[in-house]
Design a protein around this motif. Structure first.
Motif, PDB file in Angstrom:
ATOM      1  N   LEU A 105      38.845  41.005  32.777  1.00 51.70           N
ATOM      2  CA  LEU A 105      37.951  42.023  33.303  1.00 51.70           C
ATOM      3  C   LEU A 105      36.802  42.245  32.339  1.00 51.70           C
ATOM      4  O   LEU A 105      37.002  42.332  31.133  1.00 51.70           O
ATOM      5  N   SER A 106      35.601  42.374  32.879  1.00 49.91           N
ATOM      6  CA  SER A 106      34.430  42.622  32.053  1.00 49.91           C
ATOM      7  C   SER A 106      34.438  44.056  31.523  1.00 49.91           C
ATOM      8  O   SER A 106      35.241  44.888  31.937  1.00 49.91           O
ATOM      9  N   TRP A 107      33.495  44.367  30.646  1.00 45.49           N
ATOM     10  CA  TRP A 107      33.469  45.672  29.987  1.00 45.49           C
ATOM     11  C   TRP A 107      33.361  46.833  30.982  1.00 45.49           C
ATOM     12  O   TRP A 107      33.928  47.892  30.779  1.00 45.49           O
ATOM     13  N   SER A 108      32.638  46.622  32.052  1.00 45.71           N
ATOM     14  CA  SER A 108      32.419  47.691  33.020  1.00 45.71           C
ATOM     15  C   SER A 108      33.484  47.730  34.109  1.00 45.71           C
ATOM     16  O   SER A 108      33.545  48.669  34.898  1.00 45.71           O
ATOM     17  N   GLY A 109      34.288  46.669  34.157  1.00 45.73           N
ATOM     18  CA  GLY A 109      35.241  46.570  35.254  1.00 45.73           C
ATOM     19  C   GLY A 109      34.637  45.971  36.511  1.00 45.73           C
ATOM     20  O   GLY A 109      35.310  45.867  37.538  1.00 45.73           O
ATOM     21  N   GLY A 110      33.385  45.563  36.424  1.00 44.81           N
ATOM     22  CA  GLY A 110      32.715  45.062  37.609  1.00 44.81           C
ATOM     23  C   GLY A 110      33.040  43.631  37.973  1.00 44.81           C
ATOM     24  O   GLY A 110      32.834  43.218  39.116  1.00 44.81           O
ATOM     25  N   SER A 111      33.534  42.864  37.006  1.00 48.12           N
ATOM     26  CA  SER A 111      33.860  41.462  37.264  1.00 48.12           C
ATOM     27  C   SER A 111      35.301  41.200  36.846  1.00 48.12           C
ATOM     28  O   SER A 111      35.646  41.357  35.677  1.00 48.12           O
ATOM     29  N   ALA A 112      36.106  40.806  37.817  1.00 48.02           N
ATOM     30  CA  ALA A 112      37.521  40.527  37.560  1.00 48.02           C
ATOM     31  C   ALA A 112      37.841  39.090  37.940  1.00 48.02           C
ATOM     32  O   ALA A 112      37.263  38.538  38.878  1.00 48.02           O
ATOM     33  N   TYR A 113      38.769  38.515  37.209  1.00 45.22           N
ATOM     34  CA  TYR A 113      39.162  37.128  37.422  1.00 45.22           C
ATOM     35  C   TYR A 113      40.693  37.067  37.399  1.00 45.22           C
ATOM     36  O   TYR A 113      41.331  37.755  36.611  1.00 45.22           O
ATOM     37  N   TYR A 114      41.240  36.208  38.257  1.00 36.86           N
ATOM     38  CA  TYR A 114      42.688  36.105  38.366  1.00 36.86           C
ATOM     39  C   TYR A 114      43.133  34.652  38.427  1.00 36.86           C
ATOM     40  O   TYR A 114      42.434  33.795  38.971  1.00 36.86           O
ATOM     41  N   ALA A 115      44.314  34.410  37.913  1.00 34.62           N
ATOM     42  CA  ALA A 115      44.961  33.123  38.124  1.00 34.62           C
ATOM     43  C   ALA A 115      45.352  33.025  39.592  1.00 34.62           C
ATOM     44  O   ALA A 115      45.687  34.034  40.227  1.00 34.62           O
ATOM     45  N   ASP A 116      45.320  31.827  40.127  1.00 33.51           N
ATOM     46  CA  ASP A 116      45.659  31.637  41.539  1.00 33.51           C
ATOM     47  C   ASP A 116      47.068  32.142  41.839  1.00 33.51           C
ATOM     48  O   ASP A 116      47.342  32.643  42.934  1.00 33.51           O
ATOM     49  N   SER A 117      47.954  32.013  40.875  1.00 33.18           N
ATOM     50  CA  SER A 117      49.355  32.373  41.094  1.00 33.18           C
ATOM     51  C   SER A 117      49.572  33.875  41.278  1.00 33.18           C
ATOM     52  O   SER A 117      50.618  34.283  41.791  1.00 33.18           O
ATOM     53  N   VAL A 118      48.607  34.697  40.871  1.00 29.73           N
ATOM     54  CA  VAL A 118      48.781  36.144  40.975  1.00 29.73           C
ATOM     55  C   VAL A 118      47.741  36.795  41.885  1.00 29.73           C
ATOM     56  O   VAL A 118      47.831  38.003  42.156  1.00 29.73           O
ATOM     57  N   GLU A 124      53.807  27.260  27.852  1.00 28.36           N
ATOM     58  CA  GLU A 124      52.627  27.703  27.123  1.00 28.36           C
ATOM     59  C   GLU A 124      52.143  29.046  27.663  1.00 28.36           C
ATOM     60  O   GLU A 124      52.430  29.414  28.806  1.00 28.36           O
ATOM     61  N   ARG A 125      51.399  29.739  26.809  1.00 27.52           N
ATOM     62  CA  ARG A 125      50.798  30.995  27.237  1.00 27.52           C
ATOM     63  C   ARG A 125      49.757  30.699  28.306  1.00 27.52           C
ATOM     64  O   ARG A 125      48.899  29.832  28.134  1.00 27.52           O
ATOM     65  N   GLU A 126      49.833  31.447  29.404  1.00 29.96           N
ATOM     66  CA  GLU A 126      48.919  31.179  30.512  1.00 29.96           C
ATOM     67  C   GLU A 126      48.124  32.419  30.892  1.00 29.96           C
ATOM     68  O   GLU A 126      48.583  33.551  30.781  1.00 29.96           O
ATOM     69  N   PHE A 127      46.932  32.161  31.376  1.00 32.17           N
ATOM     70  CA  PHE A 127      46.027  33.218  31.813  1.00 32.17           C
ATOM     71  C   PHE A 127      46.563  33.902  33.063  1.00 32.17           C
ATOM     72  O   PHE A 127      47.084  33.244  33.972  1.00 32.17           O
ATOM     73  N   VAL A 128      46.395  35.214  33.104  1.00 38.87           N
ATOM     74  CA  VAL A 128      46.781  35.996  34.274  1.00 38.87           C
ATOM     75  C   VAL A 128      45.564  36.658  34.916  1.00 38.87           C
ATOM     76  O   VAL A 128      45.296  36.481  36.104  1.00 38.87           O
ATOM     77  N   VAL A 131      33.247  38.482  30.515  1.00 39.81           N
ATOM     78  CA  VAL A 131      34.403  37.617  30.300  1.00 39.81           C
ATOM     79  C   VAL A 131      33.977  36.279  29.702  1.00 39.81           C
ATOM     80  O   VAL A 131      34.583  35.778  28.765  1.00 39.81           O
ATOM     81  N   GLY A 132      32.931  35.669  30.234  1.00 38.78           N
ATOM     82  CA  GLY A 132      32.362  34.464  29.650  1.00 38.78           C
ATOM     83  C   GLY A 132      33.133  33.196  29.952  1.00 38.78           C
ATOM     84  O   GLY A 132      34.148  33.207  30.659  1.00 38.78           O
ATOM     85  N   LEU A 133      32.670  32.117  29.375  1.00 39.89           N
ATOM     86  CA  LEU A 133      33.270  30.811  29.617  1.00 39.89           C
ATOM     87  C   LEU A 133      34.574  30.663  28.837  1.00 39.89           C
ATOM     88  O   LEU A 133      34.764  31.300  27.814  1.00 39.89           O
ATOM     89  N   GLY A 134      35.430  29.810  29.339  1.00 44.35           N
ATOM     90  CA  GLY A 134      36.661  29.504  28.636  1.00 44.35           C
ATOM     91  C   GLY A 134      37.691  30.611  28.643  1.00 44.35           C
ATOM     92  O   GLY A 134      38.636  30.584  27.858  1.00 44.35           O
ATOM     93  N   TYR A 135      37.541  31.578  29.544  1.00 45.84           N
ATOM     94  CA  TYR A 135      38.406  32.750  29.495  1.00 45.84           C
ATOM     95  C   TYR A 135      39.851  32.454  29.844  1.00 45.84           C
ATOM     96  O   TYR A 135      40.738  33.246  29.554  1.00 45.84           O
ATOM     97  N   THR A 136      40.103  31.326  30.493  1.00 46.21           N
ATOM     98  CA  THR A 136      41.497  31.015  30.840  1.00 46.21           C
ATOM     99  C   THR A 136      42.257  30.406  29.679  1.00 46.21           C
ATOM    100  O   THR A 136      43.466  30.197  29.770  1.00 46.21           O
TER     101      THR A 136
END
Length: 127
Positions: free
Chosen positions: A51-64, A44-48, A104-109
């Motif tokens: 990033l928010s509009w300003s670049g101030g908030s970033a989120y990553y999958a544990d694998s990366v 399945e397609r997985e989240f990697v 980014v908001g909820l459910g982003y993965t």
């Protein structure tokens, strides 16, 4: 409407690096949260990363986490994914995605929660 075009994929040896780019059309790029997903054959397609509009908030999958970095240049309507220390298990088609909200908001993965998609770029990591 937002159109997304990815580039930068290719074949690289394990331990190597690649930088993916995603150029977006439209004047409202800076108001969109941006993300990267990937899909390997038979999976399945997985989240990697996201990033928010300003670049101030970033989120990553544990694998990366610690190996990949997402960034954006709103003046160029472009989001990047710098991938270092690549592993064979990183092999996949990488997709750029946009979400019609600034944060980014909820459910982003979950891929279904993203609004726009690019066509994908292949990344192959050889062992």
């Amino acid at each position: 409407q937002v159109q997304l075009v990815e580039s930068g994929g290719g074949l690289v040896q394990a331990g190597g690096s690649l930088r993916l780019s995603c150029v977006a059309s439209g004047r409202t790029f800076s108001s969109y949260a941006m993300g990267w997903f990937r899909q390997a054959p038979g999976k399945e397609r997985e989240f990697v990363a996201a990033l928010s509009w300003s670049g101030g908030s970033a989120y990553y999958a544990d694998s990366v986490k610690g190996r990949f970095t997402i960034s954006r240049d709103n003046s160029k309507n472009t989001v990047y994914l710098q991938m270092n220390s690549l592993k064979p298990e990183d092999t996949a088609i990488y997709y750029c995605a946009a979400r019609a909200r600034s944060f980014v908001g909820l459910g982003y993965t979950t891929w279904v929660s993203w609004d726009y998609w690019g066509q994908g770029t292949q990344v192959t990591v050889s062992s």
